[in-house]
Design a protein around this motif. Structure first.
Motif, short mmCIF file in Angstrom:
data_model
loop_
_atom_site.label_atom_id
_atom_site.label_comp_id
_atom_site.label_asym_id
_atom_site.label_seq_id
_atom_site.Cartn_x
_atom_site.Cartn_y
_atom_site.Cartn_z
N CYS A 1 0.82 -1.22 0.00
CA CYS A 1 0.00 0.00 0.00
C CYS A 1 0.85 1.27 0.00
N THR A 2 2.16 1.12 -0.24
CA THR A 2 3.08 2.27 -0.19
C THR A 2 2.67 3.38 -1.16
N VAL A 3 2.70 4.61 -0.67
CA VAL A 3 2.56 5.80 -1.51
C VAL A 3 3.69 6.75 -1.11
N LEU A 4 3.88 7.80 -1.88
CA LEU A 4 4.86 8.80 -1.48
C LEU A 4 4.15 10.01 -0.90
N GLU B 1 5.14 13.71 0.19
CA GLU B 1 6.25 14.65 0.05
C GLU B 1 7.51 13.93 -0.40
N GLY B 2 7.33 12.97 -1.30
CA GLY B 2 8.48 12.25 -1.87
C GLY B 2 9.02 11.11 -1.03
N LYS B 3 8.45 10.90 0.17
CA LYS B 3 8.96 9.83 1.03
C LYS B 3 7.98 8.66 1.05
N PRO B 4 8.49 7.44 0.91
CA PRO B 4 7.57 6.30 0.95
C PRO B 4 6.96 6.10 2.34
N VAL B 5 5.65 5.89 2.37
CA VAL B 5 4.97 5.57 3.64
C VAL B 5 3.90 4.51 3.35
N PRO B 6 3.65 3.62 4.30
CA PRO B 6 2.56 2.67 4.11
C PRO B 6 1.23 3.40 4.34
N SER B 7 0.40 3.46 3.31
CA SER B 7 -0.84 4.25 3.45
C SER B 7 -1.80 3.62 4.45
N CYS B 8 -1.57 2.34 4.79
CA CYS B 8 -2.45 1.70 5.78
C CYS B 8 -2.09 2.14 7.20
N SER C 1 -5.66 9.67 6.99
CA SER C 1 -5.98 10.46 5.78
C SER C 1 -5.94 11.96 6.05
N TYR C 2 -6.50 12.40 7.18
CA TYR C 2 -6.58 13.85 7.38
C TYR C 2 -5.20 14.49 7.50
N ARG C 3 -4.21 13.65 7.92
CA ARG C 3 -2.85 14.17 8.06
C ARG C 3 -2.17 14.41 6.71
N ALA C 4 -2.76 13.86 5.65
CA ALA C 4 -2.16 14.04 4.31
C ALA C 4 -2.60 15.35 3.68
N GLU C 5 -3.53 16.05 4.32
CA GLU C 5 -4.00 17.32 3.75
C GLU C 5 -2.85 18.32 3.68
N GLY C 6 -2.72 18.97 2.54
CA GLY C 6 -1.65 19.96 2.37
C GLY C 6 -0.33 19.34 1.97
N LYS C 7 -0.31 18.02 1.84
CA LYS C 7 0.94 17.35 1.45
C LYS C 7 0.80 16.77 0.04
N ARG C 8 1.91 16.62 -0.61
CA ARG C 8 1.95 16.07 -1.97
C ARG C 8 1.92 14.55 -1.91
N ILE C 9 0.85 13.94 -2.46
CA ILE C 9 0.74 12.48 -2.46
C ILE C 9 1.03 11.97 -3.88
N THR C 10 1.88 10.97 -3.97
CA THR C 10 2.16 10.37 -5.28
C THR C 10 1.81 8.89 -5.24
N LEU D 1 7.21 2.72 -6.32
CA LEU D 1 7.27 4.02 -5.65
C LEU D 1 8.51 4.16 -4.77
N SER D 2 8.90 3.08 -4.09
CA SER D 2 10.12 3.15 -3.27
C SER D 2 11.34 3.35 -4.16
N VAL D 3 11.36 2.67 -5.31
CA VAL D 3 12.49 2.83 -6.24
C VAL D 3 12.49 4.24 -6.83
N TYR D 4 11.32 4.74 -7.14
CA TYR D 4 11.21 6.11 -7.67
C TYR D 4 11.75 7.12 -6.63
N ALA D 5 11.41 6.89 -5.35
CA ALA D 5 11.90 7.78 -4.29
C ALA D 5 13.42 7.71 -4.20
N LEU D 6 13.96 6.51 -4.34
CA LEU D 6 15.43 6.36 -4.30
C LEU D 6 16.06 7.09 -5.48
N LYS D 7 15.42 6.99 -6.65
CA LYS D 7 15.94 7.66 -7.86
C LYS D 7 15.88 9.18 -7.70
N GLN D 8 14.78 9.66 -7.15
CA GLN D 8 14.64 11.11 -6.93
C GLN D 8 15.68 11.61 -5.93
#
Lengths: 151, 269
Positions: free
Chosen positions: A46-49, A51-58, A62-71, A104-111
């Motif tokens: 369930c990993t998403v990014l 602010e560019g950092k991988p986090v398990p979305s589970c 949700s309310y804490r993601a407001e104002g943050k960039r989700i990828t 997504l984790s590999v993308y974060a590493l590449k970024q």
């Protein structure tokens, strides 16, 4: 709670419960690459990014993601598609259920621009469980993908 | 945990007053372990908006804000410079990077989870806890208190002293909780030994520490004796990861290895 989530550079207004986790919200908003796995933040599917950092979305409310960039993978179609070709080439792919989280984790590493050592790739992939193909082929695929895309 | 509403405090005082209003008001740190509880809370007081995520390097100590994520602590060069980097080493073995980007160091410490790989090294590092109301308390003292904590942990303070450290986590699979975890540290004041995941929460082996710290000369025989003493003086229990007897055996082995490493002694075959 009414919140606005920025998912893949697009704003979505939605109603969430105070204790609702991001997996549920994102799937409701048709981000279906975000999959429900263990639901205990152990498997990585369930990993998403955020602010560019991988986090398990589970494990991310949700309310804490407001104002943050989700990828999600829907936001990086070209990169995910290219990585999947390397996975195919190395035989690192079978059912594909774990792939979006890994992509997504590999993308974060590449970024973050590496380091692209095998040890670091293994470190980054820790926490992504795959029950099909084993891990060695995935490490090789990621290594080749990063070598080919290193600027 | 079922949350009925979320409160975003404007200040620590605001959060503290809200916490005092009802036993059904709880503080929320990273929020990653809410699934471990079935209780219903009226109000979750979100500490995420109080600027408690920081790592400060002062002349005497390193201060880690309670809302600092495990990943931020793991990546900190300042923290890596303490006790041979045993805290980042312990953190880097916890599940995956994703979870470590969510879990906060304060949330883990305050919850006194038995499986914590964070409490064990912090105990051996003589960590101090700064609470909003009660002020300074050592982690050792905090763990001895029982019941719900009606206070807010602001930061964890680790004194900067010449030190060495050893940490070992024994687990059955790469992402599992520990069967046992052991930390041994050495400063000018002497040795500290802590053992966690017994499966109850980490604890200092005070009798073994006293044995070592009173001795004028430490040789391998004394190391053997201290390791046995550490294993014998702590209480171990069974769970599905391992038996109490297995944990006791592992403790003796790894306390001995830790002490030998810090004393630069070789283990006899």
């Amino acid at each position: 709670m009414k919140i606005t989530l920025n998912i893949n550079n697009r704003d979505y207004e939605t109603e969430v419960k105070p204790g609702e986790y991001l997996t549920d919200t994102l799937r409701r908003l048709h981000q279906v690459s975000v999959r429900r796995g263990c639901d205990t933040s152990s498997c990585g599917v369930c990993t998403v990014l955020i602010e560019g950092k991988p986090v398990p979305s589970c494990a991310f409310l949700s309310y804490r993601a407001e104002g943050k960039r989700i990828t999600t993978v829907e936001g990086i179609p070209d990169e995910a598609s290219e990585l999947s070709r390397y996975f195919g080439g190395e035989g690192a792919d079978q059912c594909g259920f774990c792939n979006p989280g890994i992509a997504l984790s590999v993308y974060a590493l590449k970024q973050a621009q590496g380091p692209y050592t095998e040890a670091n790739i293994r470190h980054v992939l820790t926490g992504h469980l795959c029950r099909c193909s084993g891990y060695h082929a995935q490490v090789e695929a990621v290594k080749r993908y990063l070598e080919a895309n290193h600027e | 945990m079922k949350i009925k509403s979320v409160y975003k405090p404007a200040s620590l005082e605001d959060a503290y007053q809200e916490l005092l209003k009802s036993s059904k008001h709880v503080l929320m740190a990273g929020g990653a372990w809410l699934r471990l509880s079935n209780r219903t809370v009226e109000k979750a007081i979100d500490l995420g908006c109080l600027d408690l995520a920081f790592i400060n390097d002062t002349a005497e100590a390193v201060e880690i804000g309670s809302m600092t994520t495990l990943k931020a602590v793991e990546d900190s060069e300042i923290v890596s410079g303490l006790y041979d980097g045993i805290l980042p080493a312990a953190l880097s073995q916890i599940v995956g990077i994703g979870l470590r980007n969510v879990v906060t160091i304060g949330g883990n410490v305050v919850a006194r989870h038995g499986f914590s790989d964070i409490i064990t090294p912090l105990l051996a590092m003589n960590a101090q806890l700064k609470f909003y109301d009660k002020g300074l308390l050592s982690l050792h003292e905090y763990l001895e208190t029982r019941g719900k904590t009606t206070d807010i942990l602001e930061k964890i303070i680790i004194a900067k002293v010449p030190s060495r450290g050893y940490f070992k986590k024994v687990r059955k699979t790469a992402l599992d909780f520990a069967v046992i975890n052991v930390a041994v540290t050495k400063t000018e004041a002497g040795f500290n030994i802590s053992v966690g995941s017994r499966p109850s929460v980490g604890m200092l082996c005070e009798t073994a520490m006293a044995l070592l710290n009173k001795a004028s000369n430490i040789d391998e025989n004394l190391v053997d004796k201290a390791a046995r003493c550490a294993a014998d003086s702590l209480k171990f229990s069974d769970n599905h990861r391992g038996s109490g007897d297995y944990r006791r055996t592992l403790t003796e082995v790894y306390v001995k290895r830790g002490l030998l490493q810090l004393l630069d002694l070789e283990e006899k075959a």
